[in-house]
Design a protein around this motif. Structure first.
Motif, PDB file in Angstrom:
ATOM      1  N   PRO A  17       0.825  -1.218   0.000  1.00  0.00           N
ATOM      2  CA  PRO A  17       0.000   0.000   0.000  1.00  0.00           C
ATOM      3  C   PRO A  17       0.863   1.274   0.000  1.00  0.00           C
ATOM      4  N   PRO A  18       0.258   2.424  -0.325  1.00  0.00           N
ATOM      5  CA  PRO A  18       0.997   3.692  -0.320  1.00  0.00           C
ATOM      6  C   PRO A  18       1.623   3.983   1.045  1.00  0.00           C
ATOM      7  N   LYS A  19       2.808   4.570   1.013  1.00  0.00           N
ATOM      8  CA  LYS A  19       3.521   5.023   2.226  1.00  0.00           C
ATOM      9  C   LYS A  19       3.684   3.904   3.255  1.00  0.00           C
ATOM     10  N   THR A  20       3.976   2.694   2.776  1.00  0.00           N
ATOM     11  CA  THR A  20       4.062   1.508   3.633  1.00  0.00           C
ATOM     12  C   THR A  20       5.299   0.698   3.258  1.00  0.00           C
ATOM     13  N   THR A  21       5.806  -0.076   4.211  1.00  0.00           N
ATOM     14  CA  THR A  21       6.872  -1.031   3.927  1.00  0.00           C
ATOM     15  C   THR A  21       6.406  -2.434   4.307  1.00  0.00           C
ATOM     16  N   LYS A  22       6.916  -3.419   3.588  1.00  0.00           N
ATOM     17  CA  LYS A  22       6.683  -4.823   3.925  1.00  0.00           C
ATOM     18  C   LYS A  22       8.041  -5.515   3.934  1.00  0.00           C
ATOM     19  N   THR A  23       8.239  -6.359   4.933  1.00  0.00           N
ATOM     20  CA  THR A  23       9.503  -7.075   5.076  1.00  0.00           C
ATOM     21  C   THR A  23       9.250  -8.576   5.075  1.00  0.00           C
ATOM     22  N   VAL A  24      10.087  -9.297   4.355  1.00  0.00           N
ATOM     23  CA  VAL A  24      10.023 -10.757   4.320  1.00  0.00           C
ATOM     24  C   VAL A  24      11.424 -11.312   4.558  1.00  0.00           C
ATOM     25  N   ILE A  25      11.475 -12.531   5.074  1.00  0.00           N
ATOM     26  CA  ILE A  25      12.730 -13.249   5.262  1.00  0.00           C
ATOM     27  C   ILE A  25      12.769 -14.356   4.204  1.00  0.00           C
ATOM     28  N   LEU A  26      13.825 -14.385   3.422  1.00  0.00           N
ATOM     29  CA  LEU A  26      13.992 -15.390   2.373  1.00  0.00           C
ATOM     30  C   LEU A  26      15.197 -16.258   2.713  1.00  0.00           C
ATOM     31  N   GLU A  27      15.036 -17.555   2.609  1.00  0.00           N
ATOM     32  CA  GLU A  27      16.110 -18.505   2.915  1.00  0.00           C
ATOM     33  C   GLU A  27      16.641 -19.108   1.623  1.00  0.00           C
ATOM     34  N   PHE A  28      17.962 -19.115   1.474  1.00  0.00           N
ATOM     35  CA  PHE A  28      18.611 -19.715   0.322  1.00  0.00           C
ATOM     36  C   PHE A  28      19.610 -20.752   0.810  1.00  0.00           C
ATOM     37  N   GLY A  29      19.680 -21.885   0.147  1.00  0.00           N
ATOM     38  CA  GLY A  29      20.679 -22.892   0.463  1.00  0.00           C
ATOM     39  C   GLY A  29      21.876 -22.715  -0.446  1.00  0.00           C
ATOM     40  N   GLY A  30      22.952 -23.347  -0.124  1.00  0.00           N
ATOM     41  CA  GLY A  30      24.131 -23.281  -0.978  1.00  0.00           C
ATOM     42  C   GLY A  30      24.911 -22.011  -0.816  1.00  0.00           C
ATOM     43  N   THR A  31      25.539 -21.580  -1.890  1.00  0.00           N
ATOM     44  CA  THR A  31      26.473 -20.468  -1.810  1.00  0.00           C
ATOM     45  C   THR A  31      26.080 -19.288  -2.690  1.00  0.00           C
ATOM     46  N   ARG A  32      24.796 -19.183  -3.052  1.00  0.00           N
ATOM     47  CA  ARG A  32      24.370 -18.022  -3.835  1.00  0.00           C
ATOM     48  C   ARG A  32      22.898 -17.707  -3.571  1.00  0.00           C
ATOM     49  N   SER A  33      22.537 -16.462  -3.807  1.00  0.00           N
ATOM     50  CA  SER A  33      21.142 -16.034  -3.760  1.00  0.00           C
ATOM     51  C   SER A  33      20.904 -15.118  -4.946  1.00  0.00           C
ATOM     52  N   ASP A  34      19.701 -15.173  -5.485  1.00  0.00           N
ATOM     53  CA  ASP A  34      19.304 -14.297  -6.589  1.00  0.00           C
ATOM     54  C   ASP A  34      17.865 -13.858  -6.357  1.00  0.00           C
ATOM     55  N   ILE A  35      17.651 -12.549  -6.290  1.00  0.00           N
ATOM     56  CA  ILE A  35      16.309 -11.999  -6.132  1.00  0.00           C
ATOM     57  C   ILE A  35      16.083 -11.013  -7.275  1.00  0.00           C
ATOM     58  N   THR A  36      14.944 -11.147  -7.946  1.00  0.00           N
ATOM     59  CA  THR A  36      14.544 -10.214  -8.991  1.00  0.00           C
ATOM     60  C   THR A  36      13.087  -9.848  -8.749  1.00  0.00           C
ATOM     61  N   ALA A  37      12.768  -8.565  -8.842  1.00  0.00           N
ATOM     62  CA  ALA A  37      11.384  -8.126  -8.646  1.00  0.00           C
ATOM     63  C   ALA A  37      11.099  -6.915  -9.519  1.00  0.00           C
ATOM     64  N   ILE A  38       9.921  -6.916 -10.125  1.00  0.00           N
ATOM     65  CA  ILE A  38       9.436  -5.733 -10.839  1.00  0.00           C
ATOM     66  C   ILE A  38       8.156  -5.284 -10.150  1.00  0.00           C
ATOM     67  N   VAL A  77      29.310 -16.869  -3.436  1.00  0.00           N
ATOM     68  CA  VAL A  77      30.569 -17.203  -2.786  1.00  0.00           C
ATOM     69  C   VAL A  77      31.477 -17.786  -3.863  1.00  0.00           C
ATOM     70  N   LYS A  78      32.644 -17.166  -4.037  1.00  0.00           N
ATOM     71  CA  LYS A  78      33.549 -17.573  -5.113  1.00  0.00           C
ATOM     72  C   LYS A  78      34.751 -18.371  -4.620  1.00  0.00           C
ATOM     73  N   GLY A  79      34.860 -18.523  -3.354  1.00  0.00           N
ATOM     74  CA  GLY A  79      35.996 -19.258  -2.795  1.00  0.00           C
ATOM     75  C   GLY A  79      35.955 -19.183  -1.284  1.00  0.00           C
ATOM     76  N   GLN A  80      36.963 -19.730  -0.665  1.00  0.00           N
ATOM     77  CA  GLN A  80      36.987 -19.812   0.794  1.00  0.00           C
ATOM     78  C   GLN A  80      36.843 -18.443   1.453  1.00  0.00           C
ATOM     79  N   ASN A  81      37.483 -17.425   0.925  1.00  0.00           N
ATOM     80  CA  ASN A  81      37.422 -16.099   1.542  1.00  0.00           C
ATOM     81  C   ASN A  81      36.928 -15.035   0.576  1.00  0.00           C
ATOM     82  N   SER A  82      36.132 -15.413  -0.419  1.00  0.00           N
ATOM     83  CA  SER A  82      35.691 -14.458  -1.424  1.00  0.00           C
ATOM     84  C   SER A  82      34.185 -14.552  -1.642  1.00  0.00           C
ATOM     85  N   VAL A  83      33.507 -13.443  -1.394  1.00  0.00           N
ATOM     86  CA  VAL A  83      32.068 -13.368  -1.629  1.00  0.00           C
ATOM     87  C   VAL A  83      31.772 -12.023  -2.288  1.00  0.00           C
TER      88      VAL A  83
END
Length: 133
Positions: free
Chosen positions: A52-73, A91-97
């Motif tokens: 709705p106008p002048k409002t925020t909505k928050t959701v928690i999304l869970e991803f497994g593995g080493t990547r997440s992708d969110i797209t919204a229009i 995550v691209k390696g042991q110390n790289s994200v």
């Protein structure tokens, strides 16, 4: 002496495995406009369908593995003003994200769009905000 070395290796492996599997995204969709915004396309399942106008909505999304992708229009004004948002991490390696986010206007009426992201480089979790003005 050999037992101590084995325990150290096991401890390190467990720590790395736990930190690389944490993929929780707290996503906030912020509608700063005077009209309702509707989700016209998006993934994953669970994004707010409308805000709705002048409002925020928050959701928690869970991803497994080493990547997440969110797209919204999100669209307003009868699909004439729209914002396309993305947020991701990989995550691209042991110390790289790498964390990424974007916001772009689309549609025939001008829309102001903003994407913010607050990454946690230790757990690989992050918060993202998709804002429409």
């Amino acid at each position: 002496m050999k037992k101590l070395a084995l325990v150290s290796i096991i401890s390190f492996s467990v720590f790395f495995t736990v930190s690389s599997q944490a993929n929780t995204v707290t996503l906030t969709v912020e509608n700063n406009s005077a009209e309702k915004i509707d989700l016209s396309a998006g993934s994953p399942y669970g994004l707010p369908a409308s805000v709705p106008p002048k409002t925020t909505k928050t959701v928690i999304l869970e991803f497994g593995g080493t990547r997440s992708d969110i797209t919204a229009i999100y669209q307003r004004f009868g699909n004439k003003a729209a914002c396309k948002f993305t947020a991701s991490h990989i995550v691209k390696g042991q110390n790289s994200v790498t964390f990424n986010k974007s916001a772009a206007q689309s549609g025939t009426i001008k829309a102001t769009c903003r994407a913010d992201q607050s990454p946690n480089y230790t757990t690989h979790n992050y918060s993202a905000t998709f804002a429409v003005y």
